[in-house]
Write a protein that holds these residues in place. Structure first.
Motif, PDB file in Angstrom:
ATOM      1  N   ALA A   1       0.837  -1.212   0.000  1.00  0.00           N
ATOM      2  CA  ALA A   1       0.000   0.000   0.000  1.00  0.00           C
ATOM      3  C   ALA A   1       0.867   1.255   0.000  1.00  0.00           C
ATOM      4  O   ALA A   1       0.564   2.245  -0.647  1.00  0.00           O
ATOM      5  N   ARG A   2       1.997   1.192   0.702  1.00  0.00           N
ATOM      6  CA  ARG A   2       2.898   2.349   0.780  1.00  0.00           C
ATOM      7  C   ARG A   2       3.520   2.653  -0.586  1.00  0.00           C
ATOM      8  O   ARG A   2       3.619   3.811  -0.986  1.00  0.00           O
ATOM      9  N   ILE A   3       3.927   1.594  -1.303  1.00  0.00           N
ATOM     10  CA  ILE A   3       4.511   1.779  -2.634  1.00  0.00           C
ATOM     11  C   ILE A   3       3.473   2.344  -3.587  1.00  0.00           C
ATOM     12  O   ILE A   3       3.780   3.197  -4.432  1.00  0.00           O
ATOM     13  N   GLN A   4       2.214   1.908  -3.473  1.00  0.00           N
ATOM     14  CA  GLN A   4       1.154   2.416  -4.340  1.00  0.00           C
ATOM     15  C   GLN A   4       0.925   3.897  -4.106  1.00  0.00           C
ATOM     16  O   GLN A   4       0.684   4.660  -5.059  1.00  0.00           O
ATOM     17  N   VAL A   5       1.009   4.349  -2.842  1.00  0.00           N
ATOM     18  CA  VAL A   5       0.856   5.779  -2.543  1.00  0.00           C
ATOM     19  C   VAL A   5       1.994   6.579  -3.187  1.00  0.00           C
ATOM     20  O   VAL A   5       1.815   7.715  -3.604  1.00  0.00           O
ATOM     21  N   MET A   6       3.183   5.962  -3.330  1.00  0.00           N
ATOM     22  CA  MET A   6       4.321   6.609  -3.994  1.00  0.00           C
ATOM     23  C   MET A   6       4.226   6.476  -5.518  1.00  0.00           C
ATOM     24  O   MET A   6       5.172   6.776  -6.238  1.00  0.00           O
ATOM     25  N   LYS A   7       3.048   6.008  -6.015  1.00  0.00           N
ATOM     26  CA  LYS A   7       2.794   5.837  -7.450  1.00  0.00           C
ATOM     27  C   LYS A   7       3.770   4.824  -8.062  1.00  0.00           C
ATOM     28  O   LYS A   7       4.258   4.989  -9.175  1.00  0.00           O
TER      29      LYS A   7
END
Length: 593
Positions: free
Chosen positions: A553-559
């Protein structure tokens, strides 16, 4: 002019205003779509005025979205159209009075774009490879172009405040050009010109920004006394301004002032560094609270909207059921009662199923929104913790550690005065200070790696591999084309690597692990692979640290992209790819519309 053309001009005027609104809201795709369509319409009716306006707006959109080549192309087209405008026949007074401001803005943006290209080639911040001959030709071309558009803007007459603002920014850009080439006397001259213009405009934040650039020139030229005075003047200019932008300036200014004073050997440098840290803490807290408030507001608005839509649908279905009931009663008079009762029950059952289905769908949508909101709040919380850990670590390392080192030096000097008869209490005191210094250093490194903050991801990653390798497991690294990035990005990537390494040590039973970190095509790629026992990701999510599912989820927030390949007894391979923003060596002033 025919009425048809007048109607089309009015329509283009509305489209321009609408496209500008999208642009100001940073909705660039919508603004670009409208502008390109309107640009074609203006060419159809041969309206030079609107061809000029829309080509400039399209250039600005490409500029904001980092497509420099397209931005330059449309800026130059706009200048070509401007040369064809008949100023004597202009009916629109506002257009006539604003055209000089628009032209000056184009000159500034062209100047800034060529300056950035010059810097990218100079410091090889590009994926393209040039031989020395081509490199010299490009540097000469981009430098000449930047100076050409600076001269165009500098020669524009008029006391229009917008034009003066753009001239002030262009002076900063030209100062940066000479700063890159280490021609400090000219860099200083144009930086002072920028300060002079902003003082005439009485724009205190712009004055502080220009003074900060001037101070950076003095620092690089080893004129630390002048740098100290310049940074102090800049701070005093905005000392009473507590706006978000002004506080960001003050954080940088106090930090730069501390560096200048440190080079002058003044111990008060640490006081200014402490002020910078305190302001940064307060700003981070403000940003964090605003992020949480925004997320909660958006989530509540979406939930309220869905609940409202649900109420409307239920009311509509109930209204339809009433209609069906009336029809059933009419049919009851004409048909057999048993058939009517059967139909009525069938309709009631269908209605109940529809209501249940809609209710379930709406509940699923509400649960999804709440889940997304919680994920965003979680990521915002982790961001805040990372920032706090970094600030505490920097304070321990740069302030507390320095004070302990200073105390140790004083005790060492004092011991020399006793001519061999050193009191036991003094020896114990020095031993305690050395132990405290080691504890502070270890604590600082545990909070945030000092190697990461000082030397970047490449050395910090190698440090992780070296620190965790032992007789049971060996960590190997392969790192290429990794430079320095924004510290927040570096800390996020470092924490991800450390979390994955911890999981390998705790769960994999591996003998070897590989960490591959590289940058290519403006993306940072991370591959962490081990030869351990593997696992079934869908059935057995690892929950050490912040957990793989939350890492994803954290990587997805960083696009970014996050993939896992693993199976029992076949090891694990985790691949991550995120955008890689570069950190420039000099903060070029660029147009903010």
């Amino acid at each position: 002019m025919s009425f048809g053309v007048l109607d089309q001009s009015s329509s283009l005027d509305n489209l321009y205003e609408e496209a500008k609104i999208y642009f100001d809201k940073e909705q660039y795709s919508e603004s670009l779509k409208l502008s390109l369509e309107a640009f074609e319409q203006s060419k159809t009716i041969k309206s030079i005025n609107y061809m000029f306006l829309f080509s400039e707006l399209i250039g600005s959109i490409y500029d904001r979205t980092f497509e420099s080549t397209k931005a330059i192309y449309y800026y130059k087209k706009s200048l070509n159209y401007q040369s064809l405008i008949n100023y004597q026949n202009l009916d629109n007074i506002n257009f006539s009075s604003n055209i000089k401001s628009i032209i000056s803005k184009i000159y500034l943006n062209l100047n800034s774009n060529y300056l950035k290209r010059y810097q990218n080639i100079k410091f090889q911040e590009t994926n393209l490879n040039f031989d020395e001959k081509d490199k010299k030709q490009l540097l000469s071309k981009f430098k000449d172009s930047a100076q050409f558009y600076f001269n165009k803007l500098d020669k524009m007459k008029g006391i229009n405040d917008e034009i003066q603002k753009y001239k002030g920014i262009s002076y900063i850009n030209l100062s940066a050009l000479y700063f890159i080439d280490s021609i400090y006397n000219k860099a200083e001259y144009f930086a002072k010109k920028a300060v002079e213009i902003q003082k005439k405009r009485n724009d205190k934040k712009k004055i502080a920004s220009a003074l900060n650039n001037l101070g950076s020139i003095y620092i690089d030229d080893n004129k630390f006394g002048k740098a100290k005075k310049t940074y102090t003047d800049a701070i005093q200019t905005i000392i009473e301004d507590n706006s978000f932008e002004a506080v960001k300036f003050k954080i940088t200014l106090y930090s730069n002032l501390a560096w200048a004073m440190r080079n002058l050997g003044e111990v008060e440098a640490y006081d200014n560094l402490e002020i910078s840290y305190t302001l940064n803490d307060n700003l981070n807290e403000r940003e964090f609270n605003e992020i949480i408030k925004k997320i909660e507001t958006e989530s509540n608005e979406n939930i309220t909207k869905l609940e409202h839509e649900k109420d409307i649908k239920i009311a509509t279905i109930k209204k339809q059921s009433t209609t069906y009931l009336l029809i059933g009663l009419s049919v009851l008079i004409l048909t057999i009662s048993t058939i009517i009762i059967y139909n009525y029950k069938l309709r009631q059952r269908t209605l109940q199923l529809l209501l249940t289905k809609n209710k379930l769908l709406e509940e699923q949508n509400l649960d999804r929104l709440r889940s997304e909101s919680q994920a965003k709040i979680l990521n915002a919380t982790i961001d805040g913790k990372e920032s706090e850990r970094k600030n505490i670590a920097e304070t321990l390392h740069d302030s507390v550690s320095a004070l302990l080192s200073s105390a140790n030096m004083h005790i060492t000097a004092t011991k020399k005065q006793f001519n061999g008869n050193i009191p036991n209490e003094l020896e114990k005191t020095q031993s305690i200070i050395l132990e405290a210094s080691k504890t502070v250093r270890d604590l600082s490194h545990n909070l945030v790696s000092s190697i990461l903050l000082k030397f970047g991801l490449e050395y910090a990653t190698k440090d992780i591999a070296k620190k965790y390798s032992n007789s049971e497991i060996k960590f190997h690294t392969e790192i290429s084309n990794i430079g320095r990035y924004d510290q927040d990005i570096e800390i996020k990537i470092y924490n991800v690597i450390q979390e994955l390494v911890n999981n390998i040590i705790k769960h994999s039973a591996a003998n070897n692990a590989h960490i591959v970190l590289k940058e290519a095509d403006n993306r940072i790629s991370l591959l962490v692979e081990d030869d351990g026992i593997g696992f079934n990701y869908k059935q057995n999510k690892i929950n050490s640290g912040i957990g793989l599912n939350q890492l994803e989820a954290r990587i997805q927030v960083m696009k970014g992209d996050f993939t896992i390949e693993s199976s029992n007894n076949k090891g694990t391979k985790i691949s991550i790819s995120i955008p890689a923003p570069k950190r420039f060596k000099f903060d070029f002033a660029h147009l903010t519309q």
